[in-house]
Design a protein around this motif. Structure first.
Motif, PDB file in Angstrom:
ATOM      1  N   ALA A  57      66.496 -37.152  57.451  1.00 55.65           N
ATOM      2  CA  ALA A  57      65.676 -38.131  56.719  1.00 55.65           C
ATOM      3  C   ALA A  57      65.148 -39.210  57.657  1.00 55.65           C
ATOM      4  O   ALA A  57      63.993 -39.647  57.529  1.00 55.65           O
TER       5      ALA A  57
ATOM      6  N   ALA B 140      61.251 -40.072  58.225  1.00 55.01           N
ATOM      7  CA  ALA B 140      60.750 -41.435  58.032  1.00 55.01           C
ATOM      8  C   ALA B 140      60.057 -41.954  59.292  1.00 55.01           C
ATOM      9  O   ALA B 140      59.005 -42.606  59.221  1.00 55.01           O
TER      10      ALA B 140
ATOM     11  N   ARG C  67      55.854 -42.806  59.830  1.00 54.43           N
ATOM     12  CA  ARG C  67      55.377 -44.110  60.276  1.00 54.43           C
ATOM     13  C   ARG C  67      54.803 -44.060  61.692  1.00 54.43           C
ATOM     14  O   ARG C  67      54.494 -45.102  62.279  1.00 54.43           O
TER      15      ARG C  67
ATOM     16  N   ASP D 236      58.574 -40.287  51.726  1.00 52.47           N
ATOM     17  CA  ASP D 236      59.615 -41.296  51.532  1.00 52.47           C
ATOM     18  C   ASP D 236      60.557 -40.897  50.400  1.00 52.47           C
ATOM     19  O   ASP D 236      61.783 -41.087  50.490  1.00 52.47           O
TER      20      ASP D 236
ATOM     21  N   THR E 231      62.937 -38.187  51.682  1.00 53.24           N
ATOM     22  CA  THR E 231      64.015 -38.685  52.554  1.00 53.24           C
ATOM     23  C   THR E 231      65.165 -39.259  51.734  1.00 53.24           C
ATOM     24  O   THR E 231      66.337 -39.091  52.079  1.00 53.24           O
TER      25      THR E 231
END
Length: 435
Positions: A99, A103, A107, A178, A181
């Motif tokens: 996860a 993430a 990003r 998101d 995750t």
């Protein structure tokens, strides 16, 4: 005869069922979320899409080849419930790492240098995790269930696995990165909490020494499985079945796009039908056999599967439509004259497959001593993984050489004939043992 509903009410089965269902769900949610994100949001190239999918599949399957033998020994020589708890605790750590990689990639932070390697490392670790869990989820059944309940339990585990696989695929397409995750970590935590309720399953043998050499242990595992007549035929028949499933799995998306002229949502509908069919067949065979573990219906089941594959082949050949501009959407596809027949045929192919394979899984755990049940399942996992890899590879090679997708279905038909022959051999061995 104990029904599936009866078993789902029992603590000696229900926590294990939920644990393995959450395990398969998390495997597939994470793998598909990762691949979809990398393919559709990080890169925009068919070559990269193929490479990422191939690497992801290879990394997940490789541990089954490397560690199945060790996993089988460990499960036979230690308390299976204790191993389950350690495996599910490890899943929380693995999913947290995966996860984090997802993430970071979402990003744009250290995507190629850290995020992607972290995601692939987590995927490989989940493959190891599933390799060690796989033998237990079947081998523990004879310890917790009565003889007349093992077939029903095996069918439920198989059906639950397919429902979980399908659910994981759907969730990966619906959830944002998101949300995925959070979901994979949450499912891991819930899985660990549920597994705490699985009753103890102490070792059934005095052996304590595990061979940690994967090559030597694998050779010993193959010798063990091939040296037992009913086990040999069960393992080989199951392995050919999974080769068929691998070939069909490789073909779903290209078949939908290039033969049926439909979009990826239509391919998902086909996967839903196939997974639902396996689940239905897995439960139905218990009712047909009335809880008795026998291969008497397996040869007919796989021959019916082959006949339905021929029907599916001709239905694909008869599909001669051109979409208006774009590929068919689900609603446009279902409005076509042959669409419902195609989906129904695929569903029935999978029903026959489920009825074929579930009794054979029950053979793995009931035709050997309970002290060897995990190694029996591990032997099947090891050999089936190789067959699946070869089947998927052959399908890829046929496509590379320009063999039409519809004609590739005939390869599955040939494997059905081999599986039927092995199932007949198994039933003959079964009858000989009874006499």
């Amino acid at each position: 005869m104990t029904t599936s509903i009866d078993l789902m009410r029992r603590r000696r089965f229900a926590p294990l069922f939920v644990t393995q269902l959450l395990n398969a769900l998390n495997d597939n949610l994470y793998k598909n979320a990762m691949v979809l994100f990398i393919v559709y949001q990080l890169y925009d190239s068919p070559e990269m899409e193929t490479l990422i999918s191939g690497v992801a599949t290879a990394l997940f399957v490789l541990p089954f080849v490397l560690f199945s033998a060790t996993a089988g020994q460990l499960a036979d020589m230690r308390n299976k419930t204790t191993i389950i708890r350690w495996i599910k605790f490890a899943e929380i750590i693995i999913m947290s790492a995966g996860a984090l990689g997802l993430a970071m990639a979402a990003r744009g932070f250290e995507v190629e240098t850290l995020a992607i390697p972290l995601m692939f490392a987590a995927l490989f670790a989940m493959g190891v995790h599933s390799t060690f869990f796989g033998p237990i989820k079947y081998a523990i059944l004879p310890q917790h269930l009565e003889d007349g309940e093992v077939l029903a339990g095996t069918g439920l585990v198989e059906a639950g696995t397919y429902v979980a696989i399908l659910s994981g695929m759907i969730l990966s397409a619906v959830l944002t990165v998101d949300q995925s995750t959070v979901a994979v970590v949450l499912i891991a935590v819930v899985g660990y909490a549920v597994c705490r309720a699985v009753p103890p399953a102490p070792a059934q043998t005095d052996e304590v020494k595990v061979d940690w050499n994967p090559i030597r242990a694998s050779r010993s595992l193959i010798a063990f499985s091939m040296g037992h007549l009913e086990l040999r035929y069960s393992v080989l028949a199951i392995s050919y079945f999974w080769a068929i499933a691998a070939i069909l799995g490789v073909q779903f998306f290209p078949l939908a796009k290039n033969v049926l002229l439909a979009d990826k949502q239509v391919a998902m509908v086909m996967l839903v039908a196939f997974s639902a069919g396996i689940a239905i067949g897995s439960v139905a065979i218990n009712a047909l056999l009335k809880g008795q573990i026998s291969a008497r219906h397996s040869p007919v089941s796989v021959m019916v599967m082959g006949a339905l594959l021929i029907a599916f082949y001709f239905e694909c050949r008869m599909w001669d439509l051109t979409p208006q501009g774009e590929l068919f959407t689900v609603s446009e596809f279902l409005a076509q004259p042959l669409a419902l027949l195609l989906v129904a045929t695929l569903l029935l192919i999978a029903v026959a497959g489920g009825m074929f394979v579930v009794p054979l899984y029950a053979f793995l755990t009931t035709r050997v001593d309970k002290s060897e049940a995990s190694r029996s399942v591990a032997a099947n996992n090891f050999i089936s993984s190789i067959f699946m890899a070869v089947g998927a590879g052959v399908a890829g090679v046929l496509g590379f050489f320009g063999i039409p997708l519809a004609e590739q279905l005939l390869l599955s038909l040939a494997l059905c004939l081999v599986s039927a022959h092995l199932a007949r051999k198994l039933y003959a061995a079964e009858q000989q043992r009874v006499l």
